[in-house]
Design a protein around this motif. Structure first.
Motif, mmCIF file in Angstrom:
data_model
loop_
_atom_site.group_PDB
_atom_site.id
_atom_site.type_symbol
_atom_site.label_atom_id
_atom_site.label_comp_id
_atom_site.label_asym_id
_atom_site.label_seq_id
_atom_site.Cartn_x
_atom_site.Cartn_y
_atom_site.Cartn_z
ATOM 1 N N TYR A 154 0.937 -1.200 -0.048
ATOM 2 C CA TYR A 154 -0.057 0.098 0.012
ATOM 3 C C TYR A 154 0.954 1.324 -0.123
ATOM 4 C CZ TYR A 154 -3.966 -3.027 0.758
ATOM 5 O OH TYR A 154 -4.872 -4.146 0.542
ATOM 6 N N HIS A 155 2.318 1.206 -0.093
ATOM 7 C CA HIS A 155 3.154 2.358 -0.151
ATOM 8 C C HIS A 155 3.225 2.603 -1.807
ATOM 9 C CE1 HIS A 155 3.933 1.315 4.060
ATOM 10 N NE2 HIS A 155 4.166 2.473 4.242
ATOM 11 N N ASP A 156 2.819 1.654 -2.441
ATOM 12 C CA ASP A 156 3.085 1.513 -3.892
ATOM 13 C C ASP A 156 1.670 2.090 -4.701
ATOM 14 O OD1 ASP A 156 3.766 1.224 -6.553
ATOM 15 O OD2 ASP A 156 4.277 -1.062 -6.474
ATOM 16 N N MET A 157 2.019 3.421 -4.867
ATOM 17 C CA MET A 157 0.527 4.039 -5.539
ATOM 18 C C MET A 157 0.287 3.579 -6.870
ATOM 19 S SD MET A 157 -0.137 6.823 -3.421
ATOM 20 C CE MET A 157 -0.297 8.307 -4.488
ATOM 21 N N ASP A 158 1.328 3.143 -7.675
ATOM 22 C CA ASP A 158 1.294 2.517 -9.076
ATOM 23 C C ASP A 158 0.609 1.510 -8.959
ATOM 24 O OD1 ASP A 158 1.748 2.832 -11.787
ATOM 25 O OD2 ASP A 158 3.579 2.082 -11.905
ATOM 26 N N SER A 159 0.868 0.452 -8.036
ATOM 27 C CA SER A 159 0.202 -1.005 -7.859
ATOM 28 C C SER A 159 -1.445 -0.666 -7.477
ATOM 29 C CB SER A 159 0.932 -1.683 -6.955
ATOM 30 O OG SER A 159 2.324 -2.055 -7.326
ATOM 31 N N ILE A 160 -1.500 0.366 -6.549
ATOM 32 C CA ILE A 160 -3.135 0.662 -6.343
ATOM 33 C C ILE A 160 -3.836 1.185 -7.254
ATOM 34 C CG2 ILE A 160 -4.438 2.192 -4.682
ATOM 35 C CD1 ILE A 160 -3.189 0.297 -2.995
ATOM 36 N N PHE A 161 -3.242 2.145 -8.018
ATOM 37 C CA PHE A 161 -3.717 2.866 -9.227
ATOM 38 C C PHE A 161 -4.228 1.691 -10.287
ATOM 39 C CE2 PHE A 161 -3.949 4.791 -13.415
ATOM 40 C CZ PHE A 161 -4.661 5.942 -13.180
ATOM 41 N N PHE A 162 -3.226 0.868 -10.584
ATOM 42 C CA PHE A 162 -3.548 -0.223 -11.570
ATOM 43 C C PHE A 162 -4.541 -1.396 -11.230
ATOM 44 C CE2 PHE A 162 -2.088 -4.555 -13.479
ATOM 45 C CZ PHE A 162 -2.332 -4.278 -14.738
ATOM 46 N N VAL A 163 -4.403 -1.923 -9.931
ATOM 47 C CA VAL A 163 -5.515 -2.836 -9.537
ATOM 48 C C VAL A 163 -6.912 -2.142 -9.533
ATOM 49 C CG1 VAL A 163 -6.129 -4.410 -7.447
ATOM 50 C CG2 VAL A 163 -3.833 -4.316 -8.486
ATOM 51 N N CYS A 164 -7.035 -0.675 -8.986
ATOM 52 C CA CYS A 164 -8.238 -0.245 -8.906
ATOM 53 C C CYS A 164 -8.805 -0.237 -10.211
ATOM 54 C CB CYS A 164 -8.154 1.000 -8.454
ATOM 55 S SG CYS A 164 -9.448 2.150 -8.492
ATOM 56 N N LYS A 165 -8.069 0.162 -11.411
ATOM 57 C CA LYS A 165 -8.406 0.031 -12.713
ATOM 58 C C LYS A 165 -8.980 -1.103 -13.335
ATOM 59 C CE LYS A 165 -8.540 1.365 -17.224
ATOM 60 N NZ LYS A 165 -9.489 2.475 -17.649
ATOM 61 N N MET A 166 -8.079 -2.276 -12.796
ATOM 62 C CA MET A 166 -8.446 -3.425 -13.182
ATOM 63 C C MET A 166 -9.760 -4.253 -12.816
ATOM 64 S SD MET A 166 -6.120 -4.914 -15.165
ATOM 65 C CE MET A 166 -5.455 -6.714 -14.663
ATOM 66 N N HIS A 167 -9.814 -3.760 -11.436
ATOM 67 C CA HIS A 167 -11.206 -4.429 -10.544
ATOM 68 C C HIS A 167 -12.371 -3.382 -11.056
ATOM 69 C CE1 HIS A 167 -13.474 -5.876 -7.219
ATOM 70 N NE2 HIS A 167 -14.068 -4.807 -7.400
ATOM 71 N N LYS A 168 -12.346 -2.313 -11.517
ATOM 72 C CA LYS A 168 -13.440 -1.535 -11.791
ATOM 73 C C LYS A 168 -13.920 -2.123 -13.393
ATOM 74 C CE LYS A 168 -14.890 3.386 -13.104
ATOM 75 N NZ LYS A 168 -14.342 4.714 -13.257
ATOM 76 N N GLU A 169 -12.816 -2.061 -14.062
ATOM 77 C CA GLU A 169 -13.306 -2.304 -15.385
ATOM 78 C C GLU A 169 -13.573 -3.854 -15.739
ATOM 79 O OE1 GLU A 169 -13.294 -0.363 -18.108
ATOM 80 O OE2 GLU A 169 -13.110 1.214 -16.800
ATOM 81 N N THR A 170 -13.349 -4.709 -14.981
ATOM 82 C CA THR A 170 -13.708 -6.352 -15.063
ATOM 83 C C THR A 170 -14.986 -6.624 -14.250
ATOM 84 O OG1 THR A 170 -12.209 -6.772 -13.124
ATOM 85 C CG2 THR A 170 -11.543 -6.825 -15.404
ATOM 86 N N MET A 171 -15.696 -5.432 -13.876
ATOM 87 C CA MET A 171 -16.973 -5.855 -13.250
ATOM 88 C C MET A 171 -18.103 -6.217 -14.122
ATOM 89 S SD MET A 171 -17.490 -2.661 -10.497
ATOM 90 C CE MET A 171 -16.709 -2.605 -8.843
#
Length: 273
Positions: A154-171
């Motif tokens: 959770y210190h890795d902003m890049d990872s958070i941004f990426f997974v958030c995008k993936m989760h949202k788009e795969t709904m």
């Protein structure tokens, strides 16, 4: 993950191999997909053998020198680069299945049944008739993103941004995973360019000097750090909602995963995306 609990999975350890058995309470049938797996070596998949007994089917996968994704990240965090590599190799596995005219929904997307062997991911394919499958590949991968968020740094902003995008788009029920990854890269590139531009705009003129000025002070102490240039103020960026979300995660003040997604998307928890 809940899905794998519904499968009757057992393990058998030998000297140099581990065997995974999946027992299905349906009569065994030598269908097209079973024949393809028996007579071909599919890149990205564990070897499989199948048979039946007492009205049940057993599918057995052999693992040699590998470790499951679940065990690999039991105590470690996972970053964006590794998630991207996993997704790319999954897409390659899907393409391999399609090349053999098989249904990609047979790929089992569970951390317990995905193995890292020789630095690459290996998947299990369950060749049962479509009516006996509980989930599509699209649905399984969407649930996989929830596993990723639990393992993120959770210190890795890049990872958070990426997974958030993936989760949202795969709904959605159907989606193009390759397109989602390409769009994520483009969005990330745009954010980085904007960030670099903002940093450049906020650098005071007093910290810039020419080559001649630099040469004139070599070996001297003419230049001294002043308070007005010790800190460069940064404008708030596109990551502000994400930073707020990360703070809530780290302090344990988080509710539902969907609330995290909506807030990181600039909305308030409870509103639809």
């Amino acid at each position: 993950m809940d899905g794998v609990k519904k499968l009757n999975v057992s393990y058998e350890n030998e000297w140099d191999y581990t065997y995974i058995h999946i027992d299905i309470p349906i009569p065994y049938e030598e269908n097209y997909q079973v024949s393809m797996l028996k007579n071909n070596v599919l890149s990205g998949f564990l070897n499989m053998r199948a048979g039946g007994r007492d009205g049940q089917s057993r599918y057995t996968y052999r693992v040699h020198g590998g470790i499951s994704l679940e065990k690999r990240y039991a105590d470690d965090e996972i970053g964006k680069q590794e998630i991207e590599r996993f997704t790319e190799e999954l897409l390659d596995a899907v393409a391999e299945v399609k090349n053999h005219l098989m249904n990609p929904d047979g790929i089992l997307i569970f951390p317990e049944l995905i193995f890292v062997v020789g630095g690459h991911y290996r998947f299990c394919y369950l060749p049962v008739p479509e009516q006996y499958r509980e989930k599509t590949l699209c649905r399984s991968f969407h649930e996989m993103t929830e596993y990723f968020v639990k393992k993120l740094d959770y210190h890795d902003m890049d990872s958070i941004f990426f997974v958030c995008k993936m989760h949202k788009e795969t709904m959605r029920e159907q989606y193009d995973l390759k397109r989602i990854m390409e769009e994520s890269r483009e969005e990330r590139k745009s954010v980085e360019e904007e960030y670099r531009s903002e940093r450049a705009e906020n650098i005071p003129d007093s910290v810039l000097f020419s080559v001649d000025e630099e040469d004139s002070v070599i070996g001297k102490t003419k230049y001294k750090r002043t308070q007005d240039v010790e800190k460069i103020a940064e404008k708030s960026s596109s990551y502000s909602p994400i930073k707020h979300a990360i703070n809530r995660i780290k302090t344990g003040r988080w509710g539902e995963w969907e609330d995290m997604i909506t807030e990181m998307d600039g909305q308030k928890p409870g509103r639809p995306i």
